[in-house]
Structures are given as structure tokens and as C-alpha cells.
Design a protein around this motif. Structure first.
Motif, short mmCIF file in Angstrom:
data_model
loop_
_atom_site.label_atom_id
_atom_site.label_comp_id
_atom_site.label_asym_id
_atom_site.label_seq_id
_atom_site.Cartn_x
_atom_site.Cartn_y
_atom_site.Cartn_z
N MET A 1 0.79 -1.22 0.05
CA MET A 1 0.08 0.15 0.11
C MET A 1 0.91 1.17 0.06
O MET A 1 0.35 2.26 0.41
N TYR A 2 2.04 1.04 -0.33
CA TYR A 2 2.84 2.19 -0.63
C TYR A 2 2.78 3.01 -1.97
O TYR A 2 2.86 2.30 -2.89
N GLY A 3 2.51 4.32 -1.82
CA GLY A 3 2.45 5.08 -3.11
C GLY A 3 1.50 4.79 -4.14
O GLY A 3 1.19 5.01 -5.19
N SER B 1 7.10 6.71 6.36
CA SER B 1 7.34 5.75 7.31
C SER B 1 7.49 4.40 6.33
O SER B 1 8.42 3.74 6.59
N LEU B 2 6.54 4.39 5.42
CA LEU B 2 6.23 3.30 4.78
C LEU B 2 7.66 3.07 3.71
O LEU B 2 8.24 1.91 3.62
N ARG B 3 7.88 4.09 3.18
CA ARG B 3 9.06 4.61 2.09
C ARG B 3 10.35 4.09 3.11
O ARG B 3 10.98 3.41 2.58
N MET B 4 10.50 4.39 3.98
CA MET B 4 11.69 4.32 4.77
C MET B 4 11.93 2.76 5.00
O MET B 4 12.98 2.07 5.06
N TYR B 5 10.85 2.22 5.36
CA TYR B 5 10.81 0.69 5.80
C TYR B 5 11.15 -0.25 4.33
O TYR B 5 12.27 -0.80 4.48
N LEU B 6 10.52 0.35 3.34
CA LEU B 6 10.87 -0.47 2.09
C LEU B 6 12.24 -0.21 1.72
O LEU B 6 12.97 -1.09 1.27
N GLU B 7 12.92 1.07 1.86
CA GLU B 7 14.17 1.34 1.41
C GLU B 7 15.03 0.57 2.43
O GLU B 7 16.10 0.09 1.84
N MET B 8 14.48 0.48 3.70
CA MET B 8 15.54 -0.44 4.54
C MET B 8 15.47 -2.13 4.15
O MET B 8 16.55 -2.58 3.81
N LEU B 9 14.35 -2.52 3.43
CA LEU B 9 14.13 -3.82 3.14
C LEU B 9 15.21 -4.00 1.93
O LEU B 9 16.09 -4.92 1.72
N LYS B 10 15.08 -3.05 1.06
CA LYS B 10 15.85 -3.16 -0.29
C LYS B 10 17.12 -3.19 0.09
O LYS B 10 18.00 -4.00 -0.55
N SER B 11 17.61 -2.33 0.99
CA SER B 11 19.03 -2.07 1.11
C SER B 11 19.55 -3.37 1.77
O SER B 11 20.80 -3.70 1.67
N GLY C 1 4.71 2.01 12.00
CA GLY C 1 4.07 2.96 12.07
C GLY C 1 2.54 2.79 11.56
O GLY C 1 1.69 3.82 11.76
N ILE C 2 2.07 1.79 11.23
CA ILE C 2 0.92 1.47 11.00
C ILE C 2 0.17 0.63 11.99
O ILE C 2 0.72 0.14 13.10
N VAL C 3 -1.00 0.61 11.80
CA VAL C 3 -2.00 -0.30 13.14
C VAL C 3 -2.52 -1.46 12.34
O VAL C 3 -3.28 -1.00 11.40
N ALA C 4 -2.36 -2.65 13.19
CA ALA C 4 -3.24 -3.67 12.56
C ALA C 4 -4.55 -3.23 12.98
O ALA C 4 -4.95 -2.91 14.16
#
Lengths: 291, 291, 291
Positions: B102-104, B278-288, B171-174
Motif C-alpha cells: 500500500m505504498y505510493g 514511514s512506509l517508504r523508509m521501511y521499504l528502502e531499508m528492506l531493499k538495502s 508506524g501503521i496499525v493492525a
């Protein structure tokens, strides 16, 4: 400046010093380096002492339990005043310890007291702050309620300390929202057994049923609480707060829509002759134990 | 021909092959010896591959996780088409993995996606089939939701694998029905702690809190799942299905009567700038991490 | 004279003698030194035998299970008559064991039976008395229901004994109030697994999931139950009773407002041809096992 973490040291029934640490996320901005609220207090034996350490942003709120641990409406009131003062720095929220302050009081006084207990629980259980109970003493009755109102419980691994909602042993009944909080913490069956028998659990037994989350040597309770605090602070505030509210809202709403009935019920029960006799015997037993 | 058992291999965030086995009670009657749905799929890297083994009556549905495990609306759609095809043999039901798709995306796209996630969960949690999650990889977020939507969970005892509803960490909520499913599985307190901190549990810790039911060496996950399957198949279908429905109906009904509000809530939350950051940062972290 | 404690020995499916001890708080005042109710019973193999020991104030109610453990409406009725007789001494309350008495009966008979089962559970689960199940045999189905209707469960550590709500295995479905009682005892997840598979637990497994509270060597079941009884009697009655009611009221009220529908549902299910076939097979299997 938003206060994010509360460290709480529950009082021992033996009168051991208890502490409540309030952590300000932006502690360094705090204006008062050592905010000793008891200085406003005429009592020579202040019930509450608050020190805010600017270097860590942690305000330590110490609760010195009076004889027989009778933390009463006075205490609740003083506690709330102190917290309001801290809140002027937008750094704190309310917490409390209640034990057996309803002996020999008028119905009005009992009702007033019980409302204060409700208020304390509503604020604590629903707090947006992460709240960590660091238990370095015994936590019967209200002390236990306060602990299970927090987000996490660290207890000193001391064989002399016990914790539990032991009201039934005193011939009184833990109200539904004590029960709900306990059920939420240890599950229905352990809560049932615990409440029907008014059990006090040793630290290892408390850990076993999930009444506390972690045992550490007594001299590591504070440092462990601070380490745990860091973990909680690392979680995005907003998501954690919404999640906490989702978990606890139903339980809180149940009391909110039954406050008056709960007060009436408490007062009519606690002012019964038989209950007062039972409480007097318990208080005398506690006194003689200390003598 | 009624499909009775689902074996499910949750995808690893490291892209490990994941499998979903669908067992037909009357597998030998199945017409298609090897029913490879990805052959209908133009993608050169098919997200889903289904093989139905006539000798065992087990259809294996493999889920190959794309980079950063972003199993999106595309995946959900492809998954559902595949399952519908299998259902032509009256042998299957829907399952899925969702992680961070659900990013972007536009609000419309997010709403569409969330509805598909709801649909997947409603079908899985309420399935008449016995469903067994065989977890041979890490199962964060949606992978965990899928697992706890099954009837039984077998996890590889691999120290690198973790499982949990870690949304809060991002940073999201279940949402409430994730929470309800987790509470139903591990109880209120473990769910509270788990959700407030967005915890990912190692396999042993997951077993300890009851998030999974059994750990086995990685190469025995499938065989154990098949043995377990036999046990479940030995129970009279009708009684098991009514019992399962009795256990889960209330939780399912709660989402059914709140689907639209839940979608609105999800979309308005997920499209917030702060959440997207927050999601972008997480995805970038996963990619790196993969790079 | 108020009866405060019930000791209950659940019957073994192998026909082992079962006992129900009813403890009178003021036992010494009891008029009948040995109150053998089966003397009123024309049966040469009485289903129930009651002995009241004045020295301990404990009335022992023995349940001798008939072949294939088919404790039926007859048993429930006899049991209730016996208890009413004991109640003339104001010393007792109702308890029961039900297993599989609904094979080959008319719908009217089934409805009458089911109502008696409801009645038994309502009285037991809501009893003001402290009730302790002392389990010295296997407790499938109704035997298990009776056990989890008590306040505390002590089981003989005998590898041949098992306990559980195994209805699903027989193709029938434990009704919602069986389920609720089990959920209250072992939590949602263990109840789900247990009910979907109709699991019978060995004594150690039953202890592990909390289906029983304590295991002791078989020859210590009674003495342990009596020791436990003393602990429960030491708690102020009034507080314990209100607390118990607070814990169980919601579950009891749910059946109270759905009794007729539950009977209708049970009768329509149990009189189905397919279910009757399934029960006949089960009874025959039990018979052949004994032969």
C-alpha cells in the motif's frame, strides 16, 4: 514536550520505599531540575516525592507508604495535585496506589474515595504514555491494580514480595473493572482462581501466570525498566497509542458507562457492618504484624 | 469432490519459496494431474504455481515472493483467479499473503486492495476446510495474519525465521480483525504486548506464546503437515465445521458488519503523508538489506 | 447448615467407581450418620450411593457407572431426587455426569434429557458452594463438562485416564455453553483446537493446557481434594460467592436466555439419521471394547 514513559515502583506492605518514574521524551527541556513536590506538602512524612532528572528526562515519583499501607483519599488527592503540577511541563500523567483506606469512613467519604480510584485507573489504563511497572515490593489489592494497569511489569525476584488482587481474603469484592483488567492480563481462568481465593502470588508464581512479565534481581529492577523503556520508546508513538486504545477501549468504556452504579455498589457494600468488622480485623492483624 | 485440507507455506521476507498445498478429500478423482496455473499467466516470474498430485490428492500452491515481499493487489487477484480455476474441480478455497503493497498507491487503489485483504481473511478464517499453515519462512504482517487464519500452525525450527503482526513497528496499525484473530490465538495479554510493540517472534518464542502450535526441523515441515492433515481428516467433517463456525462466527461477523468503515479507516490512515514516509523508509531499508 | 464444598469423582468409562463428596460446613449437626439413598432405590445396581460422615461433615456421593457409561435421564432424575433428600439437611446441591444417553430416544425424550443437562450445568456452574472435581477416572464429554463446571480440578496422574469434550469425534457438536465453559477454563485457542478435533487429553496434557489444575497420585486424589477444600473454606463465603458470580454470570445468562432454542437445536441434530448411525457405531465400539 510529551511524557512517554512511566516507571512505577509499587509500595511494599512493609513500608518499603516505592517509586514512580515519569519519563519525558524531551526531558532536557524540563525547567525544574529537581521538582520536589513534597516541599509544598506540610506533612513531615510526605507521601509523594518527585524528582525530575534532566540528564535522563526521567521524573522519579517516590511513594512512601504510611503505616499499614493505608493509602487513602489524601494520598490520591496529593498524588493528583503533584501530577497536575508535572503536567504543567506537559510531562506526566496520573498514577496511584490504593490499598485499604475505606475503613471507618462515612458513605460520602467512601464514594469520594472510590471515584478517585476509578479516575486513577481510567487515566492509567487508558494512558497514551507507555507505562512500565517496576515492582520492588509487595503489591496487594490497589498496588496490583496499578501494576496491571501499566503496559509492562518488571518485578524484583525477592521471595518476600507478593502481588495479587487479594480483596476476597478481606471479605470484600474486587469490582468488575479490577476483574476485567486482571482477565485481560492473565486470562479468564487464572483470574477466576485468583479472585475467588484472593490469592497473593510470589514473584515466580506471578511470572508463571503472566501477572508480571519479567523477574530481575532487586538491584536491577530500575535499570531493566529503563532498558525496557528504550524499547518501548523506539516504537512509533502514534501506532502504539492507537493499538493500545484498540486493546483497552472496551474495558474502559464499560466502567465509563457504569461509574455511578459502581460507586453506589461499592459504598453500600463497604459500609456494611459485617464488612467493616472484617476490615477492622484485617487492619489490626497488619498492625500487630508490624509491632 | 470437496477440498478438505490446505497446506500453506508462508513466504520468507528473504524471498524463499512459499507453498500452499490444497488437499482434495477425493483427490484421485481430480482430472488434472498437474494443474499449473501459472501457464495461464503471462508473467515470466509467476507469483503462483499450482500442482495437483493425483496420488495424494494434494494440490501444492507455491508462492514465490517478489522483491521486498510486496505481495500486492496483483497478487491477490492472481491468487483468486487461480483458486477459482481450482474451484472448478470443487477442490479449493482462497488464501493469501499480504505484506506491504500500500505504498505510493491512490486511495482508490488502497481501498480496492484492502477489500481484497478482507475477502481473503473472511474466506480463510471462515473456511469449512481444515486449514494447516506450514511455515517455512518468515511471516511478518499479512503472512502472520494468513497463518493465524488457519486451523493449525507448523513452523520450521529455523533461527532465521520470525513471525508476527509487526505493523506497529512500521508506524501503521493492525486493524481490529487482525487483533481479534491474534487475541483468539494467543490470548489478550500476549496479543496486547505483541501488537503494541509490533513484535516479531523467533520460532521458539512463537511456540511459547502459542502463535504457532508446533516446531519441526525445516525438512520435516511438509511431512508433519501431511501427518497432521490426516488427523484432521479423521474427524467427522460436519461436526468439525459446525464447531469451527461456532468458535469463529462472532469474530467474522464483526468484520462483516464493519467492512466499509474498516476500508475507509484504512485508506485515510495509509494515505497520510507521515505514514507514507514511514512506509517508504521501511521499504528502502528492506531493499538495502537485500542488496 | 449450609453445604460449602463438593468433592466429585468423575466416573471412568471403564466403569470405575466414581464419587461425589458433599461437604457440609456444619457437618456435625447432621442428623443422618449414614444416609444411603440407594436404599430407597429398587435397583439392585444403584446408580448413586450417598454416605454422610458426621465426623468430617462430608457426604460422599458415589456414582457407579453402568455399562458403556450411559448415564441417562434416569440417572439425572435419580441424582436430583437424592440431592433433594440431602437438601432436607440443607447440606447439598446438584451435580451430574452425562455421557451418551441420547441414542435411540424419541425427540420428546431427547428434549427432556437435554433440559435436565442444562439444569445440572446451570446449578453446578452457578453454585454458591465451592465445588472441587476430584477426577479418578476418564472424563469424556459430560464428565468433562461437569469437571469444568467446578471451581477446581484435581486429577489422578494415571496414564489410562483422559479428559475432554470429545463430542466432535462422535460426529456431534458440543453446544455453545459447553464451548463457553471450556473457553473460560483453557482459553480460546486451546478450546478451539480441543473442540474442532474432539480431543481427549491425558492427565499431563490436561494439566498443561489448564483443563485440570493439579495432578496427584491416584490414592491421594481424595486427601488432596480435602486439603484443597479447607483452603477454599477459609475464604470468606460472601466475597467468594459474589466474585464467582461476577466471573460466571455472563456465561450462565447466555444459556438462560437461549434454553429453548438450544433444546430445539440439540433435538433436531441428535435425531438425524446420520447422527444416530454415528452414535450407534460409537456405542457398539464401546461395548465390544468391554467384551
Amino acid at each position: 514536550m510529551l511524557c512517554s514513559i512511566v516507571l512505577l515502583y509499587c509500595c511494599s506492605s512493609a513500608g518499603v520505599l516505592s517509586q514512580l518514574s515519569i519519563h519525558s521524551r524531551h526531558g532536557r527541556e524540563c525547567v525544574s531540575p529537581c521538582f520536589s513536590l513534597q516541599q509544598r506538602n506540610n506533612s513531615t512524612s510526605p507521601k509523594i516525592k518527585v524528582d525530575l532528572d534532566n540528564s535522563t528526562g526521567v521524573a522519579v515519583l517516590r511513594m512512601q507508604s504510611p503505616p499499614v499501607n493505608s493509602l487513602s483519599l489524601d494520598f490520591l488527592t496529593e498524588f493528583c495535585i503533584n501530577l497536575e503540577k508535572l503536567e504543567m511541563d506537559k510531562s506526566c500523567r496520573g498514577l496511584d496506589i490504593i490499598t485499604l483506606p475505606m475503613y471507618g469512613k462515612s458513605p460520602e467519604r467512601c464514594g469520594e474515595f472510590w471515584k478517585a480510584v476509578q479516575e486513577m485507573w481510567l487515566k492509567l489504563y487508558g494512558s497514551n504514555m507507555a507505562t512500565i511497572a517496576a515492582i520492588n515490593g509487595s503489591s496487594p489489592a490497589g498496588g496490583c491494580l496499578m501494576s496491571i494497569g501499566c503496559d509492562y511489569r518488571i518485578m524484583a525476584d525477592n521471595p518476600r514480595y507478593s502481588i495479587g488482587l487479594n480483596e476476597t481474603q478481606l471479605g470484600i469484592v474486587a469490582p468488575f473493572w479490577f476483574k476485567d483488567t486482571l482477565v485481560n492480563t492473565v486470562g479468564n481462568r487464572a483470574a477466576e482462581l485468583s479472585l475467588e481465593l484472593g490469592l497473593l502470588y510470589s514473584a515466580p508464581d506471578a511470572l508463571k501466570i503472566g501477572l508480571v512479565d519479567q523477574l530481575v534481581p532487586e538491584d536491577q529492577v530500575l535499570s531493566t525498566a529503563q532498558d525496557t523503556m528504550s524499547k518501548w520508546l523506539a516504537v512509533p508513538d502514534h501506532a502504539r497509542q492507537i493499538t493500545k486504545s484498540m486493546m483497552r477501549k472496551q474495558t474502559i468504556d464499560k466502567l465509563l458507562s457504569n461509574r455511578e452504579a459502581d460507586i453506589t455498589n461499592f459504598v453500600s457494600f463497604i459500609t456494611k457492618d459485617s464488612i467493616q468488622r472484617s476490615l477492622r480485623m484485617y487492619l489490626e492483624m497488619l498492625k500487630s504484624r508490624k509491632a
